[in-house]
Motif scaffolding. Structure first.
Motif, PDB file in Angstrom:
ATOM      1  N   LEU A   1       0.808  -1.233   0.000  1.00  0.00           N
ATOM      2  CA  LEU A   1       0.000   0.000   0.000  1.00  0.00           C
ATOM      3  C   LEU A   1       0.832   1.270   0.000  1.00  0.00           C
ATOM      4  CD1 LEU A   1      -2.616  -1.119   2.684  1.00  0.00           C
ATOM      5  CD2 LEU A   1      -3.005  -0.917   0.225  1.00  0.00           C
ATOM      6  N   GLU A   2       2.146   1.140   0.100  1.00  0.00           N
ATOM      7  CA  GLU A   2       3.003   2.325   0.176  1.00  0.00           C
ATOM      8  C   GLU A   2       2.812   3.236  -1.029  1.00  0.00           C
ATOM      9  OE1 GLU A   2       7.730   3.450   0.849  1.00  0.00           O
ATOM     10  OE2 GLU A   2       7.107   1.370   0.539  1.00  0.00           O
ATOM     11  N   ALA A   3       2.623   2.655  -2.200  1.00  0.00           N
ATOM     12  CA  ALA A   3       2.440   3.450  -3.420  1.00  0.00           C
ATOM     13  C   ALA A   3       1.161   4.274  -3.376  1.00  0.00           C
ATOM     14  CB  ALA A   3       2.434   2.532  -4.638  1.00  0.00           C
ATOM     15  N   ASP A   4       0.192   3.844  -2.582  1.00  0.00           N
ATOM     16  CA  ASP A   4      -1.080   4.575  -2.449  1.00  0.00           C
ATOM     17  C   ASP A   4      -1.060   5.556  -1.289  1.00  0.00           C
ATOM     18  OD1 ASP A   4      -2.220   3.079  -4.575  1.00  0.00           O
ATOM     19  OD2 ASP A   4      -2.644   1.426  -3.192  1.00  0.00           O
ATOM     20  N   GLY A   5       0.067   5.687  -0.607  1.00  0.00           N
ATOM     21  CA  GLY A   5       0.174   6.626   0.510  1.00  0.00           C
ATOM     22  C   GLY A   5      -0.552   6.169   1.753  1.00  0.00           C
ATOM     23  N   ILE A   6      -0.770   4.849   1.875  1.00  0.00           N
ATOM     24  CA  ILE A   6      -1.488   4.304   3.027  1.00  0.00           C
ATOM     25  C   ILE A   6      -0.525   3.493   3.878  1.00  0.00           C
ATOM     26  CG2 ILE A   6      -3.325   2.739   3.780  1.00  0.00           C
ATOM     27  CD1 ILE A   6      -4.797   3.447   1.189  1.00  0.00           C
ATOM     28  N   LYS A   7      -0.557   3.735   5.192  1.00  0.00           N
ATOM     29  CA  LYS A   7       0.265   2.981   6.127  1.00  0.00           C
ATOM     30  C   LYS A   7      -0.616   2.489   7.263  1.00  0.00           C
ATOM     31  CE  LYS A   7       4.524   3.148   8.846  1.00  0.00           C
ATOM     32  NZ  LYS A   7       5.669   3.996   9.290  1.00  0.00           N
TER      33      LYS A   7
ATOM     34  N   ILE B   1     -10.434   1.478   6.696  1.00  0.00           N
ATOM     35  CA  ILE B   1     -10.410   1.703   8.141  1.00  0.00           C
ATOM     36  C   ILE B   1      -9.278   2.656   8.507  1.00  0.00           C
ATOM     37  CG2 ILE B   1      -9.929   0.610  10.374  1.00  0.00           C
ATOM     38  CD1 ILE B   1     -11.480  -1.817   9.422  1.00  0.00           C
ATOM     39  N   SER B   2      -8.108   2.451   7.904  1.00  0.00           N
ATOM     40  CA  SER B   2      -6.944   3.280   8.212  1.00  0.00           C
ATOM     41  C   SER B   2      -7.163   4.739   7.843  1.00  0.00           C
ATOM     42  CB  SER B   2      -5.715   2.735   7.479  1.00  0.00           C
ATOM     43  OG  SER B   2      -4.578   3.529   7.758  1.00  0.00           O
ATOM     44  N   THR B   3      -7.609   5.014   6.616  1.00  0.00           N
ATOM     45  CA  THR B   3      -7.809   6.404   6.182  1.00  0.00           C
ATOM     46  C   THR B   3      -8.939   7.062   6.962  1.00  0.00           C
ATOM     47  OG1 THR B   3      -9.226   5.598   4.373  1.00  0.00           O
ATOM     48  CG2 THR B   3      -6.915   6.014   3.867  1.00  0.00           C
TER      49      THR B   3
END
Length: 449
Positions: free
Chosen positions: A271-277, A341-343
């Protein structure tokens, strides 16, 4: 036509609030959508947007005022082309009339004297008899014609009773309006006995003992007094009621996190490419939501004579905000993907810390999650947030001795403690939920399918 700006209801249950801060001042041009004020409700400090356009003529409720009832006029707005001073004066006049109407009505209620005089034509100039035998204080001289004194109805009544000339006072209210405090200050000043020059000199010469706060006098520890915010008052009341009225019981399990941490690492690389951690907390939210759906008898709330059984898991997540604890809700957490959930959680937490949560974002929830692991807390028991039936408290994941395949090894282990409302959830059901939560965390592929 003048527009009255009233205290809004910023949540379905709001009855009053604190006008925390004005962001505009009289004379400012207001457009629809402009932020006019910050209002502190029972859950958060929220921004109040203008819905009308015009020029702010006057402010009727000063910032910092607590207990302002919903519907109270807090400001007056003049439309384009209107005389702002006239609008402000009209607002003051309407306030005077509304405030004075009730005392006028109650004073005509049947008393003994009124019963004796029944049938007689009332005399408009007749004054009521004084309650005591002492001579009444002289009424103040009326203001000159055309020089209108702006004062609150209560200030006028007190001034008349105490014989204080309103024309001699300087108002501290909006637009110089004379309020109760101004009259009381003048009354206190006139009541103070005059001191002779000798008395004053003697007082100045006498040594003064340093004043101490009550805490310093009794315990020797200095302190600063801080007034409770509306949010803190509600937290205190609700949590006290929860511990007094809800029969809590607690169940704890140790959860091995190694597999969950490995999965998180793999997902974050993708998910790093989508800016999600993803955080560990994001996965725990999903684990609790899925556990609630596997053990639906714990996804309930106690409602007095009934129990509500929910068909989806809306997880309230405890967030520490400057104003106090608040629990924004990740709705439908059982069917959301981990990235969603994260965002969602990051956005809600930021709004919570800024005091910008909307009521639908923190009211409701079917169960709660509280995580203090980031502070190194190993284990704790959380207080249930009524009417929810349970809350999951999780501590830090840390290396501990752990038996794996019959051999003692070192594993990353977290202690999870569930607090349950025994009125709605039996002990065996609570134990099943804790087991389901543990299994989902230790076999985390169930969180992504």
């Amino acid at each position: 036509m003048p527009i009255a700006i009233k205290m809004p209801a910023l949540s379905p249950t709001m009855e009053e609030g604190t006008l925390a801060k004005w962001l505009v001042k009289p004379g400012d041009t207001i457009s629809s959508g402009d932020i006019m004020a910050e209002i502190e409700t029972d859950k958060a400090t929220m921004e109040f947007e203008a819905v009308d356009e015009g020029t702010l003529a006057s402010i009727a409720v000063e910032e910092g005022t607590e207990g302002v009832k919903v519907g109270t006029v807090i400001a007056m707005l003049g439309e384009e082309g209107e005389d702002v001073d006239a609008v402000a004066k009209a607002g003051a006049d309407s306030s005077d009339e509304s405030d004075e109407a009730a005392p006028a009505a109650t004073s005509s209620a049947g008393t003994d004297d009124g019963a004796k005089d029944a049938g007689k034509e009332p005399d408009a100039k007749q004054e009521p008899k004084p309650a005591s035998q002492s001579a009444p204080k002289p009424a103040p001289a009326p203001a000159p014609e055309g020089d209108r004194i702006i004062a609150s109805p209560l200030a006028k009544r007190i001034a008349e009773q105490q014989g204080i000339d309103l024309a001699s006072l300087t108002g501290s209210g909006p637009n110089g309006r004379i309020v109760k405090a101004d009259v009381e200050a003048a009354e206190a000043g006139s009541a103070a006995p005059a001191k002779s020059r000798n008395d004053s000199t003697a007082e100045m010469a006498a040594p003064r003992k340093p004043s101490k706060t009550p805490a310093e006098s009794e315990y020797g520890a200095p302190y600063e007094e801080e007034k409770l915010s509306s949010v803190r008052k509600i937290i205190a009341r609700r949590l006290t009621e929860s511990k007094q009225q809800v029969p809590h019981y607690y169940l704890a399990v140790d959860v091995r996190l190694d597999a969950l941490l490995d999965l998180r690492k793999q997902l974050n690389a993708t998910l790093e490419a989508d800016g999600i951690k993803l955080s560990v907390n994001d996965l725990l939210i999903k684990a609790l939501a899925r556990a609630l759906m596997r053990v639906p008898q714990c996804n309930v709330s106690f409602q007095g004579e009934t129990i509500h059984k929910y068909s989806r898991a809306d997880v309230s997540v405890a967030v520490a905000a400057p104003s106090g604890l608040i629990t924004p809700i990740v709705t439908e957490a059982d069917t959301r993907g981990l990235a969603s959930i994260s965002t969602t959680m990051k956005a809600l937490a930021e709004k919570a810390r800024e005091g910008k949560l909307q009521p639908h974002e923190y009211q409701g929830g079917t169960a709660s999650l509280s995580n203090l692991g980031m502070f190194g807390i190993k284990q704790f028991d959380a207080v249930i947030n009524p009417p929810q039936g349970m809350i999951m408290a999780v501590g830090a994941g840390e290396p501990r001795p752990y038996v794996i395949d019959g051999a003692l090894q070192v594993a990353t282990v977290m202690t999870a403690s569930g607090s349950f409302d025994h009125r709605a959830i039996d002990g065996a059901d609570g134990a099943q939920l804790m087991e389901a939560f543990k299994n989902l965390c230790e076999n985390p592929m169930g969180l992504v399918v």
